[in-house]
Design an enzyme around this catalytic site. Structure first.
Site, mmCIF file in Angstrom:
data_model
loop_
_atom_site.group_PDB
_atom_site.id
_atom_site.type_symbol
_atom_site.label_atom_id
_atom_site.label_comp_id
_atom_site.label_asym_id
_atom_site.label_seq_id
_atom_site.Cartn_x
_atom_site.Cartn_y
_atom_site.Cartn_z
ATOM 1 N N PHE A 34 0.845 -1.193 0.000
ATOM 2 C CA PHE A 34 0.000 0.000 0.000
ATOM 3 C C PHE A 34 0.885 1.249 0.000
ATOM 4 O O PHE A 34 1.847 1.329 0.769
ATOM 5 C CB PHE A 34 -0.934 0.003 1.207
ATOM 6 C CG PHE A 34 -2.010 1.043 1.101
ATOM 7 C CD1 PHE A 34 -3.058 0.868 0.213
ATOM 8 C CD2 PHE A 34 -1.952 2.201 1.850
ATOM 9 C CE1 PHE A 34 -4.046 1.837 0.090
ATOM 10 C CE2 PHE A 34 -2.935 3.176 1.727
ATOM 11 C CZ PHE A 34 -3.981 2.982 0.845
ATOM 12 N N ARG A 48 -11.932 -4.392 -7.659
ATOM 13 C CA ARG A 48 -11.703 -4.968 -6.331
ATOM 14 C C ARG A 48 -13.011 -5.088 -5.559
ATOM 15 O O ARG A 48 -13.787 -4.129 -5.464
ATOM 16 C CB ARG A 48 -10.713 -4.084 -5.580
ATOM 17 C CG ARG A 48 -10.096 -4.715 -4.363
ATOM 18 C CD ARG A 48 -9.043 -3.814 -3.775
ATOM 19 N NE ARG A 48 -9.627 -2.621 -3.161
ATOM 20 C CZ ARG A 48 -9.110 -1.998 -2.101
ATOM 21 N NH1 ARG A 48 -7.991 -2.441 -1.562
ATOM 22 N NH2 ARG A 48 -9.687 -0.926 -1.608
ATOM 23 N N TYR A 71 -11.151 1.300 10.310
ATOM 24 C CA TYR A 71 -12.359 1.661 9.564
ATOM 25 C C TYR A 71 -12.711 0.706 8.433
ATOM 26 O O TYR A 71 -13.718 0.905 7.748
ATOM 27 C CB TYR A 71 -12.283 3.090 9.040
ATOM 28 C CG TYR A 71 -11.115 3.416 8.134
ATOM 29 C CD1 TYR A 71 -11.124 3.050 6.795
ATOM 30 C CD2 TYR A 71 -10.027 4.132 8.604
ATOM 31 C CE1 TYR A 71 -10.062 3.368 5.955
ATOM 32 C CE2 TYR A 71 -8.965 4.453 7.786
ATOM 33 C CZ TYR A 71 -8.986 4.070 6.459
ATOM 34 O OH TYR A 71 -7.934 4.385 5.627
ATOM 35 N N LYS A 72 -11.920 -0.324 8.215
ATOM 36 C CA LYS A 72 -12.243 -1.282 7.158
ATOM 37 C C LYS A 72 -13.100 -2.412 7.747
ATOM 38 O O LYS A 72 -14.262 -2.199 8.065
ATOM 39 C CB LYS A 72 -10.961 -1.805 6.515
ATOM 40 C CG LYS A 72 -10.099 -0.713 5.869
ATOM 41 C CD LYS A 72 -8.858 -1.293 5.230
ATOM 42 C CE LYS A 72 -7.873 -0.214 4.792
ATOM 43 N NZ LYS A 72 -8.368 0.627 3.706
ATOM 44 N N ASP A 105 1.608 -4.907 8.449
ATOM 45 C CA ASP A 105 0.423 -4.059 8.311
ATOM 46 C C ASP A 105 -0.787 -4.988 8.181
ATOM 47 O O ASP A 105 -0.875 -5.787 7.244
ATOM 48 C CB ASP A 105 0.556 -3.168 7.071
ATOM 49 C CG ASP A 105 -0.608 -2.202 6.900
ATOM 50 O OD1 ASP A 105 -1.696 -2.449 7.461
ATOM 51 O OD2 ASP A 105 -0.445 -1.214 6.160
#
Length: 437
Positions: A128, A396, A225-226, A200
């Site tokens: 990322f 995705r 928040y995911k 991560d």
């Protein structure tokens, strides 16, 4: 045998987790396949946040740091996260953003390795971007070199893991492909050459089982928040292996990470253990929202006995992603779609990523962005990640088993078929790029 809508409804009828969907506010007509970017609103969150604002802040005022237990929120929520990532109580704090926490833990790992003479930080080329940006900045600042590799270079006789490597920094589940590393094996390989590991867990926590302590990992951070459903910009979390607890340095030595912040001494004395990862005054309202999200995930514990929430969720996640892959390949054949995510369960996160070759108009690009926009207009919400000369454009789709069912998967693919077969995605409005993709 071809899968039917009736088959999907039968799977929903047998799903032991189907009642967990009632924890969420889901807009009518929306099939949400983007929990890997932003989780759905827990029904409990608005009332809890209103209580914090109107009662605890409005009436309790500053007294609520004590009377409403605001002060220990980072540790209390950290203990909830620990149950989802294979950590022990007291090893995790919820605080700051993923990027800020990554800066802290990578700084700590580099500081530990400073005397070793090792100068390389290794990460994946497709990691990322914020992770790479943070690493690039820290390496420049601290005199290290960032080396980017492909995942295949972590193993074999020509492995990039050499005795020059100080830190191996990886995202457990790759955000672009959904490919998942074997954390235990990779960590062991890094330790074998004397490197420390920084993981991560942004696309892992709440999505796949994680075993930080069993893997003997060194440092980890993750997103709130995911899959943890903490709300936009929710606080993230940080973990450190207890074997490093008295050794690591925290570069952002704010008063909240002091051993005794209300002694107000002029010199910094770090809190013991992971508590020193705290920095400034904590965002109480945001933490209250995150706790509601964590509770939605932990509710799955009731369906798996001693196996924990993640074992139950993982079983359904794999079934949902298997179904999506099968339906796409059965019903969208000849449309130029290719599976990017590994088929192997041991190598797959909780998302399915596709690439596309534009067979009719190859010169005009893949059409991946426009296809995603056309699906969103129909209420099927996924997202798009742009490619480059080395990586394809990605369509995705994230699968959160807390609120997704098997009929949802069928209906999402039905829309997919229609968007492709009718050429709907070619419409001008779907080809105009938005700021957020």
């Amino acid at each position: 045998m071809t899968t039917t809508l009736a088959d999907c409804r039968a799977l929903d009828a047998q799903d032991p987790l189907r009642a967990l969907r009632d924890q969420f506010t889901l807009p009518e007509g929306v099939l949400y396949l983007d929990g890997n970017s932003l989780g759905v609103l827990p029904k409990a969150a608005p009332a809890r946040i209103a209580e914090v604002v109107t009662k605890e802040w409005g009436e309790g005022l500053i007294r609520s740091w004590n009377t409403a237990s605001w002060f220990d929120l980072p540790q209390r929520l950290g203990d909830k996260v620990a149950r989802l990532i294979g950590a022990a109580p007291g090893e995790v704090v919820c605080t700051d953003s993923t990027s800020v926490n990554l800066y802290k833990v990578l700084f700590a790992a580099l500081s530990q390795q400073k005397a070793s003479g090792r100068k390389l930080v290794v990460s994946e080329r497709s990691n990322f971007p914020t992770d790479l940006y943070i690493a690039e900045s820290l390496c420049r600042e601290r005199g290290f070199t960032l080396k980017l590799i492909d995942a295949s270079e972590l193993q074999g006789p020509n492995s990039a893991l050499t005795d020059e490597v100080a830190v191996l920094m990886l995202t457990h589940v790759n955000y672009r492909t959904g490919a998942m590393h074997d954390m235990k094996a990779v960590t062991a390989a890094a330790h074998a050459v004397g490197a420390l590991t920084v993981w991560d867990l942004a696309h892992s926590a709440g999505a796949v089982p994680v075993a930080l302590n069993d893997s003997n990992a060194d440092y980890a951070i993750g997103c709130g928040y995911k899959y943890l459903n903490g709300g936009p910009g929710a606080p993230a979390f940080a973990w450190v292996n207890t074997k490093h607890a008295g050794q690591f340095e925290q570069p952002l030595s704010g008063w909240w990470g002091h051993a005794a912040p209300f002694e107000f001494t002029p010199h910094y004395r770090p809190a013991p253990g992971v508590g020193r990862y705290l920095c400034g005054t904590q965002p109480v309202i945001a933490l209250a929202g995150l706790e509601c999200g964590l509770d939605t995930v932990l509710a799955a514990e009731a369906f798996n006995g001693t196996g924990g929430a993640m074992a139950a969720l993982r079983t359904k996640s794999l079934a949902l992603t298997d179904l999506f892959i099968r339906l796409i390949e059965e019903r969208c054949a000849g449309q130029g779609l290719s599976l990017v995510t590994p088929r192997d369960h041991a190598l797959r996160g909780s998302q399915v990523c596709l690439s596309r070759q534009n067979l009719e108009e190859p010169q005009s690009g893949s059409g991946a962005y426009a296809i995603v926009q056309a699906l969103i207009a129909r209420g099927v919400i996924g997202d798009y990640r742009a490619g480059d000369s080395q990586m394809p454009d990605i369509l995705r789709f994230g699968f959160t088993p807390l609120y997704l069912g098997f009929e949802d998967v069928w209906n999402a693919v039905e829309h997919f078929v229609q968007v492709l077969e009718t050429g709907e995605w070619r419409r001008a409005e779907f080809n105009r790029k938005n700021a957020v993709t």
